[in-house]
Scaffold this motif. Sequence first.
Motif, PDB file in Angstrom:
ATOM      1  N   ILE A 220     -52.716   7.740  52.375  1.00 54.90           N
ATOM      2  CA  ILE A 220     -52.581   9.489  52.401  1.00 54.90           C
ATOM      3  C   ILE A 220     -53.838  10.180  52.983  1.00 54.90           C
ATOM      4  CG2 ILE A 220     -51.903  11.911  50.739  1.00 54.90           C
ATOM      5  CD1 ILE A 220     -50.651   9.536  48.923  1.00 54.90           C
ATOM      6  N   LEU A 221     -54.833   9.801  52.654  1.00 55.40           N
ATOM      7  CA  LEU A 221     -56.211  10.384  53.915  1.00 55.40           C
ATOM      8  C   LEU A 221     -56.283   9.893  54.944  1.00 55.40           C
ATOM      9  CD1 LEU A 221     -58.725  10.273  50.307  1.00 55.40           C
ATOM     10  CD2 LEU A 221     -57.763  11.918  50.867  1.00 55.40           C
ATOM     11  N   ALA A 222     -55.841   8.845  55.228  1.00 53.80           N
ATOM     12  CA  ALA A 222     -56.333   8.580  56.381  1.00 53.80           C
ATOM     13  C   ALA A 222     -54.892   9.106  57.022  1.00 53.80           C
ATOM     14  CB  ALA A 222     -55.736   7.337  56.851  1.00 53.80           C
ATOM     15  N   CYS A 223     -53.834   9.936  56.253  1.00 55.54           N
ATOM     16  CA  CYS A 223     -53.575  10.554  57.314  1.00 55.54           C
ATOM     17  C   CYS A 223     -52.956  11.473  57.581  1.00 55.54           C
ATOM     18  CB  CYS A 223     -51.616  10.683  56.778  1.00 55.54           C
ATOM     19  SG  CYS A 223     -50.653   9.523  56.763  1.00 55.54           S
ATOM     20  N   HIS A 224     -54.228  12.888  56.715  1.00 54.15           N
ATOM     21  CA  HIS A 224     -54.400  13.598  56.824  1.00 54.15           C
ATOM     22  C   HIS A 224     -56.244  13.746  57.768  1.00 54.15           C
ATOM     23  CE1 HIS A 224     -53.001  15.866  54.011  1.00 54.15           C
ATOM     24  NE2 HIS A 224     -53.266  15.371  53.431  1.00 54.15           N
ATOM     25  N   ALA A 225     -56.731  12.594  57.835  1.00 52.72           N
ATOM     26  CA  ALA A 225     -58.005  12.393  58.978  1.00 52.72           C
ATOM     27  C   ALA A 225     -56.960  12.118  60.555  1.00 52.72           C
ATOM     28  CB  ALA A 225     -58.240  11.670  58.792  1.00 52.72           C
ATOM     29  N   ILE A 226     -55.862  11.646  61.000  1.00 48.48           N
ATOM     30  CA  ILE A 226     -55.595  11.276  62.171  1.00 48.48           C
ATOM     31  C   ILE A 226     -54.561  12.532  62.352  1.00 48.48           C
ATOM     32  CG2 ILE A 226     -53.678   9.842  62.672  1.00 48.48           C
ATOM     33  CD1 ILE A 226     -53.732   7.534  60.424  1.00 48.48           C
ATOM     34  N   VAL A 227     -54.394  13.604  61.837  1.00 48.04           N
ATOM     35  CA  VAL A 227     -53.906  14.707  61.993  1.00 48.04           C
ATOM     36  C   VAL A 227     -53.990  15.459  62.678  1.00 48.04           C
ATOM     37  CG1 VAL A 227     -51.681  16.422  61.886  1.00 48.04           C
ATOM     38  CG2 VAL A 227     -51.151  14.513  60.636  1.00 48.04           C
ATOM     39  N   ARG A 228     -55.776  15.838  61.568  1.00 48.80           N
ATOM     40  CA  ARG A 228     -56.692  16.196  62.232  1.00 48.80           C
ATOM     41  C   ARG A 228     -56.965  16.411  64.243  1.00 48.80           C
ATOM     42  NH1 ARG A 228     -58.847  16.498  56.765  1.00 48.80           N
ATOM     43  NH2 ARG A 228     -60.319  14.572  57.512  1.00 48.80           N
ATOM     44  N   GLU A 229     -57.104  14.767  64.421  1.00 47.66           N
ATOM     45  CA  GLU A 229     -57.695  14.597  65.545  1.00 47.66           C
ATOM     46  C   GLU A 229     -56.570  14.664  66.178  1.00 47.66           C
ATOM     47  OE1 GLU A 229     -60.613  14.152  66.168  1.00 47.66           O
ATOM     48  OE2 GLU A 229     -61.088  14.275  64.329  1.00 47.66           O
ATOM     49  N   ARG A 230     -54.951  14.484  65.974  1.00 48.25           N
ATOM     50  CA  ARG A 230     -53.627  13.957  67.049  1.00 48.25           C
ATOM     51  C   ARG A 230     -52.894  14.822  65.901  1.00 48.25           C
ATOM     52  NH1 ARG A 230     -52.184  10.948  72.041  1.00 48.25           N
ATOM     53  NH2 ARG A 230     -50.006  11.941  71.799  1.00 48.25           N
ATOM     54  N   PRO A 231     -52.475  16.355  65.846  1.00 54.77           N
ATOM     55  CA  PRO A 231     -51.691  16.933  65.046  1.00 54.77           C
ATOM     56  C   PRO A 231     -49.866  16.738  65.464  1.00 54.77           C
ATOM     57  CG  PRO A 231     -53.091  17.995  65.947  1.00 54.77           C
ATOM     58  CD  PRO A 231     -53.304  16.898  67.109  1.00 54.77           C
ATOM     59  N   ASP A 232     -50.160  16.099  66.474  1.00 55.65           N
ATOM     60  CA  ASP A 232     -48.457  15.137  66.770  1.00 55.65           C
ATOM     61  C   ASP A 232     -48.461  13.998  66.620  1.00 55.65           C
ATOM     62  OD1 ASP A 232     -50.037  14.129  69.179  1.00 55.65           O
ATOM     63  OD2 ASP A 232     -48.489  14.155  70.288  1.00 55.65           O
TER      64      ASP A 232
ATOM     65  N   PRO B 156     -47.729  13.566  52.592  1.00 59.10           N
ATOM     66  CA  PRO B 156     -48.997  13.411  53.708  1.00 59.10           C
ATOM     67  C   PRO B 156     -48.348  13.793  55.512  1.00 59.10           C
ATOM     68  CG  PRO B 156     -47.952  11.357  53.452  1.00 59.10           C
ATOM     69  CD  PRO B 156     -47.621  12.037  52.290  1.00 59.10           C
ATOM     70  N   PRO B 157     -49.216  14.533  56.007  1.00 56.48           N
ATOM     71  CA  PRO B 157     -48.566  15.017  57.228  1.00 56.48           C
ATOM     72  C   PRO B 157     -48.350  14.049  57.783  1.00 56.48           C
ATOM     73  CG  PRO B 157     -51.447  15.516  57.293  1.00 56.48           C
ATOM     74  CD  PRO B 157     -50.630  14.809  55.928  1.00 56.48           C
ATOM     75  N   GLY B 158     -48.102  14.717  59.509  1.00 56.07           N
ATOM     76  CA  GLY B 158     -47.263  13.846  60.591  1.00 56.07           C
ATOM     77  C   GLY B 158     -46.369  14.145  60.643  1.00 56.07           C
ATOM     78  N   HIS B 159     -45.550  13.048  61.485  1.00 58.66           N
ATOM     79  CA  HIS B 159     -44.023  12.972  61.660  1.00 58.66           C
ATOM     80  C   HIS B 159     -43.614  11.153  60.764  1.00 58.66           C
ATOM     81  CE1 HIS B 159     -43.471  15.565  63.918  1.00 58.66           C
ATOM     82  NE2 HIS B 159     -44.493  15.702  65.803  1.00 58.66           N
TER      83      HIS B 159
END
Length: 439
Positions: free
Chosen positions: A201-213, A281-284
């Motif tokens: 879950i925390l990784a999803c947040h970190a990834i989406v901060r760099e790559r919103p899509d 978690p964020p992201g598609h």
Amino acid sequence: MEAVNIGVNGSRTYAGDEFGGASGTRGDGLPTGTPGNFMFATGIECSYPMTRHGRRDQLRECGHYSHWEQDFDLVQGLGLKYLRYGLPYHEISTGPGTYDWEKADELMAGLRRRGITPILDLLHFGLPDWLGDFQNPELPVHFAAFAGEAARRYGWVRHFTPVNEIYVTARSSGRDGLWNERLKSERGFVTALKHAAAASILACHAIVRERPDAVIIQSESAEYLHDACAEPRADLALHNKMSCLSLDLLYAHVPDVDTYRHARTHGLSENEYQWFMAGEPPGHQIIGSDYYGRNERIVLPDRSELQAEDVLGWHTLASRLHRRYRRPVMHTETNTFDADRNPAWLWKQWMNVLQLRREGVPVVGFTWYSLTDQIDWDTGLAELNSRVNPVGLYDLQRQPRPVEAAYRDLLQNYGQITVVPHGEMFELTAQPATLRVQV
């Protein structure tokens, strides 16, 4: 009446495009890699758990580090556009906030040169030595930092699997005593699972901060125990329920009361539970469902077990996941240990995919796992036998196995189908329109 396509030049093609080809045709031809294209993939086995024999690094044992260029060429030669590919987290992360990207940079550049889209696997069954094991409560924070750094460094990558098979990771590490901490307790299992789920879950947040899509493919093992006893056994029913706990926590899905009580009794605090239930978690988000015939087992009255093969099959298990979590699904792993049987198994799994699509479930991809044979997976990497498991499209000498020809045939016949049937209606194209009429 039979539907016929009549083009502007008078050409006539009969109906058969229910799979949604990119130009309104049948969908045959090798994958194009366009945004609406179904994601056909393979993967390079990259597990690296600690066992009683030490670190098992499948990238090294299966020869990828010395044959990586050839491996990437094989993927490209098949016409595949997607590759499940793992970065060796245990080697890249050298300490808190410190990383050695030299080898990873070379490998990732090789993928990019060939136009292969990686589904980047960031944690595959093992941790860096300095981080210890999955009982470490600091794992989620440190792993999220690594995931964010990977997304920043490889900004051209959109697809990620943060933590592969959380349930299997936790079971093998905390309950079965095979990997990493090698515990044999329910508390060990629940603790490992909650830490791995929080890390994802925390990784999803970190990834989406760099790559919103970002597209996040949460790959998990599709498993089921069949109770061959006239009087149902509560422990087997609970086992099946607990196999959903990782995705329940990931997607803030309220588990049933038995699962909740068991998790709370064995290490999941109420505050932790409420944290997981606070939001998704964020992201598609896509559910990756890994299915092998050995994932289903029949438990006989004397507690001995038989491999059930596909009593339910991927179709039923993936359909249940879609209904439970309302997410698109992808068939993210499959094979058998019998090289001669694998072509038939490939087609059987593909029929499962097609049937689920016909029922309206958004199945967005399919993966034969893996590109090459693996070593010692018949014992779950627990025993150091150096036994080759003939599961790959290619053997360890990079020579094709029978399933390679079957996958080529499948790709030639279905490679340009769209993610959803008739999806070509959403594509922008310069090709002339066709008129569908009834004659």
